[in-house]
Motif scaffolding. Structure first.
Motif, mmCIF file in Angstrom:
data_model
loop_
_atom_site.group_PDB
_atom_site.id
_atom_site.type_symbol
_atom_site.label_atom_id
_atom_site.label_comp_id
_atom_site.label_asym_id
_atom_site.label_seq_id
_atom_site.Cartn_x
_atom_site.Cartn_y
_atom_site.Cartn_z
ATOM 1 N N VAL A 1 0.865 -1.190 0.000
ATOM 2 C CA VAL A 1 0.000 0.000 0.000
ATOM 3 C C VAL A 1 0.892 1.226 0.000
ATOM 4 O O VAL A 1 1.819 1.325 0.803
ATOM 5 N N SER A 2 0.592 2.136 -0.909
ATOM 6 C CA SER A 2 1.348 3.385 -0.927
ATOM 7 C C SER A 2 0.384 4.568 -0.827
ATOM 8 O O SER A 2 -0.750 4.506 -1.307
ATOM 9 N N GLU A 3 0.871 5.604 -0.169
ATOM 10 C CA GLU A 3 0.130 6.849 -0.028
ATOM 11 C C GLU A 3 0.591 7.776 -1.140
ATOM 12 O O GLU A 3 1.790 7.999 -1.304
ATOM 13 N N LEU A 4 -0.349 8.279 -1.918
ATOM 14 C CA LEU A 4 -0.001 9.199 -2.994
ATOM 15 C C LEU A 4 0.057 10.608 -2.413
ATOM 16 O O LEU A 4 -0.806 10.999 -1.636
ATOM 17 N N HIS A 5 1.058 11.340 -2.790
ATOM 18 C CA HIS A 5 1.220 12.689 -2.269
ATOM 19 C C HIS A 5 0.098 13.588 -2.792
ATOM 20 O O HIS A 5 -0.424 13.366 -3.894
ATOM 21 N N PRO A 6 -0.290 14.601 -2.031
ATOM 22 C CA PRO A 6 -1.459 15.430 -2.361
ATOM 23 C C PRO A 6 -1.498 16.058 -3.762
ATOM 24 O O PRO A 6 -2.592 16.192 -4.315
ATOM 25 N N PRO A 7 -0.389 16.438 -4.384
ATOM 26 C CA PRO A 7 -0.522 17.052 -5.715
ATOM 27 C C PRO A 7 -1.220 16.154 -6.746
ATOM 28 O O PRO A 7 -1.918 16.667 -7.630
ATOM 29 N N ALA A 8 -1.062 14.841 -6.654
ATOM 30 C CA ALA A 8 -1.765 13.942 -7.591
ATOM 31 C C ALA A 8 -3.265 14.030 -7.353
ATOM 32 O O ALA A 8 -4.056 14.164 -8.302
ATOM 33 N N ARG A 9 -3.682 13.940 -6.095
ATOM 34 C CA ARG A 9 -5.104 14.055 -5.743
ATOM 35 C C ARG A 9 -5.658 15.388 -6.223
ATOM 36 O O ARG A 9 -6.719 15.455 -6.845
ATOM 37 N N ASP A 10 -4.926 16.453 -5.938
ATOM 38 C CA ASP A 10 -5.409 17.794 -6.268
ATOM 39 C C ASP A 10 -5.491 18.022 -7.773
ATOM 40 O O ASP A 10 -6.400 18.705 -8.254
ATOM 41 N N THR A 11 -4.559 17.455 -8.510
ATOM 42 C CA THR A 11 -4.605 17.571 -9.973
ATOM 43 C C THR A 11 -5.847 16.876 -10.507
ATOM 44 O O THR A 11 -6.580 17.434 -11.331
ATOM 45 N N LEU A 12 -6.091 15.651 -10.047
ATOM 46 C CA LEU A 12 -7.285 14.919 -10.483
ATOM 47 C C LEU A 12 -8.556 15.654 -10.076
ATOM 48 O O LEU A 12 -9.481 15.810 -10.876
ATOM 49 N N ALA A 13 -8.617 16.103 -8.836
ATOM 50 C CA ALA A 13 -9.819 16.765 -8.322
ATOM 51 C C ALA A 13 -10.118 18.064 -9.061
ATOM 52 O O ALA A 13 -11.277 18.472 -9.153
ATOM 53 N N GLY A 14 -9.112 18.699 -9.597
ATOM 54 C CA GLY A 14 -9.291 19.981 -10.268
ATOM 55 C C GLY A 14 -9.766 19.907 -11.705
ATOM 56 O O GLY A 14 -10.031 20.935 -12.331
ATOM 57 N N VAL A 15 -9.916 18.703 -12.232
ATOM 58 C CA VAL A 15 -10.359 18.551 -13.618
ATOM 59 C C VAL A 15 -11.841 18.933 -13.732
ATOM 60 O O VAL A 15 -12.670 18.461 -12.952
ATOM 61 N N ARG A 16 -12.154 19.772 -14.710
ATOM 62 C CA ARG A 16 -13.553 20.105 -14.982
ATOM 63 C C ARG A 16 -14.150 18.999 -15.843
ATOM 64 O O ARG A 16 -13.479 18.456 -16.724
ATOM 65 N N ASP A 17 -15.406 18.691 -15.604
ATOM 66 C CA ASP A 17 -16.059 17.582 -16.311
ATOM 67 C C ASP A 17 -15.925 17.689 -17.826
ATOM 68 O O ASP A 17 -15.673 16.697 -18.505
ATOM 69 N N GLY A 18 -16.057 18.888 -18.360
ATOM 70 C CA GLY A 18 -15.981 19.080 -19.806
ATOM 71 C C GLY A 18 -14.602 18.831 -20.391
ATOM 72 O O GLY A 18 -14.469 18.658 -21.609
ATOM 73 N N GLU A 19 -13.580 18.805 -19.550
ATOM 74 C CA GLU A 19 -12.205 18.588 -20.019
ATOM 75 C C GLU A 19 -11.851 17.104 -20.164
ATOM 76 O O GLU A 19 -10.847 16.770 -20.782
ATOM 77 N N VAL A 20 -12.654 16.239 -19.571
ATOM 78 C CA VAL A 20 -12.295 14.821 -19.484
ATOM 79 C C VAL A 20 -12.044 14.180 -20.845
ATOM 80 O O VAL A 20 -11.024 13.504 -21.026
ATOM 81 N N PRO A 21 -12.918 14.337 -21.848
ATOM 82 C CA PRO A 21 -12.646 13.663 -23.127
ATOM 83 C C PRO A 21 -11.303 14.049 -23.745
ATOM 84 O O PRO A 21 -10.573 13.174 -24.231
ATOM 85 N N ALA A 22 -10.943 15.316 -23.709
ATOM 86 C CA ALA A 22 -9.665 15.743 -24.287
ATOM 87 C C ALA A 22 -8.486 15.198 -23.485
ATOM 88 O O ALA A 22 -7.463 14.795 -24.050
ATOM 89 N N ILE A 23 -8.636 15.165 -22.168
ATOM 90 C CA ILE A 23 -7.574 14.626 -21.307
ATOM 91 C C ILE A 23 -7.372 13.149 -21.596
ATOM 92 O O ILE A 23 -6.238 12.680 -21.755
ATOM 93 N N VAL A 24 -8.461 12.404 -21.682
ATOM 94 C CA VAL A 24 -8.355 10.965 -21.936
ATOM 95 C C VAL A 24 -7.772 10.716 -23.327
ATOM 96 O O VAL A 24 -6.983 9.783 -23.513
ATOM 97 N N ALA A 25 -8.119 11.550 -24.293
ATOM 98 C CA ALA A 25 -7.540 11.416 -25.641
ATOM 99 C C ALA A 25 -6.025 11.569 -25.588
ATOM 100 O O ALA A 25 -5.296 10.854 -26.298
ATOM 101 N N ARG A 26 -5.520 12.462 -24.733
ATOM 102 C CA ARG A 26 -4.061 12.594 -24.571
ATOM 103 C C ARG A 26 -3.500 11.398 -23.810
ATOM 104 O O ARG A 26 -2.426 10.886 -24.127
ATOM 105 N N TRP A 27 -4.213 10.951 -22.765
ATOM 106 C CA TRP A 27 -3.759 9.844 -21.915
ATOM 107 C C TRP A 27 -3.564 8.561 -22.711
ATOM 108 O O TRP A 27 -2.556 7.869 -22.545
ATOM 109 N N VAL A 28 -4.507 8.220 -23.574
ATOM 110 C CA VAL A 28 -4.411 6.945 -24.298
ATOM 111 C C VAL A 28 -3.290 6.925 -25.322
ATOM 112 O O VAL A 28 -2.982 5.861 -25.866
#
Length: 147
Positions: free
Chosen positions: A80-107
């Motif tokens: 088990v590892s604890e992820l440092h807060p910047p990862a959580r905060d980056t994910l939490a800060g995503v606006r719903d409308g941005e998700v498709p473009a982000i996932v297109a970059r991720w894949v």
């Protein structure tokens, strides 16, 4: 909790002990870090998602692993590892409308070769929602891994 395995974790207990997402194969330092890089629109690097091992709590073995180490949780898991807060905060800060473009970059990441946006978008959305809940509760994200 980011779950990387099939069962055996507190995420699969009845009732569930932790809020979490089943994300088999999404290790923090590579695949999750690729998502963080896609969100931030930066190149992936090894330290993009920092983590601290919280289990096993014993010191890691030094040197080659021997048959005597077969019962050592560092060898057998789970981990088990604890992820440092910047990862959580980056994910939490995503606006719903941005998700498709982000996932297109991720894949486009080499580790996700062959993955399709429509298959990965639900996972990204779940991770984003988990991060928001953790941030709202003042909690961190953890990753449970096992063989």
């Amino acid at each position: 909790m980011l779950e990387q395995t099939d069962g055996g974790s507190p995420l699969f207990a009845e009732p569930a002990v932790f809020d979490g997402v089943e994300a088999k194969g999404v290790d923090p330092s590579v695949v999750l870090a690729q998502l963080i890089a896609a969100i931030r629109q930066v190149e992936w690097r090894a330290d993009l998602v920092k983590e601290t091992t919280v289990w096993p709590s014993s010191p890691a073995p030094v040197g080659p692993i021997s048959p005597a180490d077969e019962d050592d949780p560092w060898v057998t898991g789970p981990w088990v590892s604890e992820l440092h807060p910047p990862a959580r905060d980056t994910l939490a800060g995503v606006r719903d409308g941005e998700v498709p473009a982000i996932v297109a970059r991720w894949v486009r990441a080499e580790e996700l070769r062959g993955a399709r946006v429509e298959d990965m978008q639900p996972l990204a959305e779940e991770l984003i929602l988990l991060a928001r809940r953790a941030q709202d509760a003042g909690e961190l994200l953890y990753c449970w891994m096992s063989l």
